[in-house]
Scaffold this active site. Structure first.
Site, short mmCIF file in Angstrom:
data_model
loop_
_atom_site.label_atom_id
_atom_site.label_comp_id
_atom_site.label_asym_id
_atom_site.label_seq_id
_atom_site.Cartn_x
_atom_site.Cartn_y
_atom_site.Cartn_z
N SER A 216 0.72 -1.14 0.00
CA SER A 216 -0.19 0.10 -0.02
C SER A 216 0.57 1.66 0.31
CB SER A 216 -0.71 0.06 1.20
OG SER A 216 -1.90 1.11 1.09
N GLY A 218 -0.53 4.13 0.17
CA GLY A 218 -1.18 5.53 0.10
C GLY A 218 -1.47 6.00 -0.88
N GLY A 221 -1.07 4.79 -4.59
CA GLY A 221 -2.42 3.24 -4.41
C GLY A 221 -2.17 1.67 -3.88
N GLY A 247 -6.56 0.64 4.20
CA GLY A 247 -6.07 -0.73 4.16
C GLY A 247 -6.89 -1.79 4.04
N ASP A 248 -7.96 -1.66 4.99
CA ASP A 248 -8.20 -3.24 5.39
C ASP A 248 -9.39 -3.50 4.40
OD1 ASP A 248 -7.36 -3.54 8.09
OD2 ASP A 248 -9.04 -2.33 9.32
#
Length: 308
Positions: A216, A218, A221, A247-248
């Site tokens: 990830s 931020g 992408g 993120g989940d």
């Protein structure tokens, strides 16, 4: 069925204040409570996408009772193991003026060897009906640092694809057990590999044991290093809002895509669109369904290399 494991569940409490000022008293304009912990967040998004999901991990004490009460009306099935300790709380303070969020996370209850053994028995049983499993978040006190590596080996022994989303030494130990996919953020990836160059770091993490590494980045992408190639998926523009749970949601997109056997570009586009739609949602940890549908065709997926 998709199984999500949250060993350190939490009751997420969000306070909104007009402006957050250090060393000052604040009048809270809004309070929200919801069942939390990374795997529970993942399961909620999976359910919204139409996938059957089951949550397991630990819950206990008055906080755990509230968590389970709030979880009951939601679609994920509760297979949490009861412990004598009290489930932790996480406090998010949202500054309406800046849009920034300050997070306070309690450590969680101490899990005894007997409670861990009970969990393992339940986990092995749940694996028999699972199409995939996600191992998410921090370890509560009392759980050995190699716990995720142990759970990965059990999932692989049962023939169930496994995704790992954790950090620090649990990530280092877990990746050596050869999970199908790991999803670190840029800081977790740098801590694991010693490199802050994303492409080099994802490839290094893959050499350490993971079949696929999806990092990830931020607002930039996701970067995926797989056996089939390397891709980066980016949103059309940076989005502003509350990043809690973004993120989940990306993990839910990855898991659902794996179960549906989507090609990597489509799978990554789904994960990025869900993540951005979560940042845009008015409630922390939820995703804006309309924004997701609008964003999905706008995600740019670029192949960086033919193989990792």
């Amino acid at each position: 069925m998709i199984l999500t494991v949250t060993l350190n569940t939490a009751l997420d409490i969000t306070y909104r204040v007009p402006t957050l000022t250090p060393h000052a008293s604040h009048r809270v304009s809004e309070v929200r409570e919801r069942p939390g912990g990374k795997g529970l967040n993942v399961a909620r998004v999976l359910s919204a996408l139409g996938h059957e999901s089951v949550v397991t991990g630990f819950a206990g004490g008055p906080t755990g009772a509230v968590l389970r009460e709030l979880l009951a009306p939601l679609a994920p099935r509760d297979a949490l193991v009861t412990v004598a300790g009290t489930t932790r709380r996480t406090i998010a303070v949202v500054d309406d003026a800046s849009g920034d969020t300050t997070q306070l996370n309690e450590p969680g209850p101490i899990v005894t060897p007997e409670e861990w053994a009970t969990f393992l028995t339940s986990y092995d049983s749940l694996l028999r009906g699972a199409g995939a499993v996600a191992l998410c978040g921090s370890l509560p006190p009392g759980i050995h640092v190699g716990a995720y590596a142990e759970l990965i080996r059990r999932a692989r022994g049962a023939g169930v694809p496994v995704l790992l989303d954790t950090s620090g030494e649990p990530l280092r130990r877990g990746i050596a057990a050869r999970p199908d996919l790991v999803k670190p953020n840029a800081d977790e990836l740098a801590q694991l590999t010693g490199s802050r160059e994303p492409l080099r770091a994802t490839r290094d993490a893959r050499r350490r044991g993971a079949h696929t590494v999806v990092a990830s980045l931020g607002p930039d992408g996701l970067l995926a290093a797989t056996a089939d190639g390397v891709w980066q998926a980016t949103p059309p523009a940076p989005v502003k809002g509350n990043p809690t749970g973004a993120g989940d949601s990306a993990v839910a997109g990855l898991l659902s895509g794996l179960v549906e056997q989507l090609p990597w570009p489509d799978l990554l586009a789904r994960a990025v669109a869900l993540s951005a739609a979560t940042v845009l949602a008015p409630a922390a940890g939820e995703f804006d369904a309309a924004a997701y549908e609008d964003l999905l065709p706008l995600i740019a997926v670029t192949e960086l290399a033919a193989a990792a």
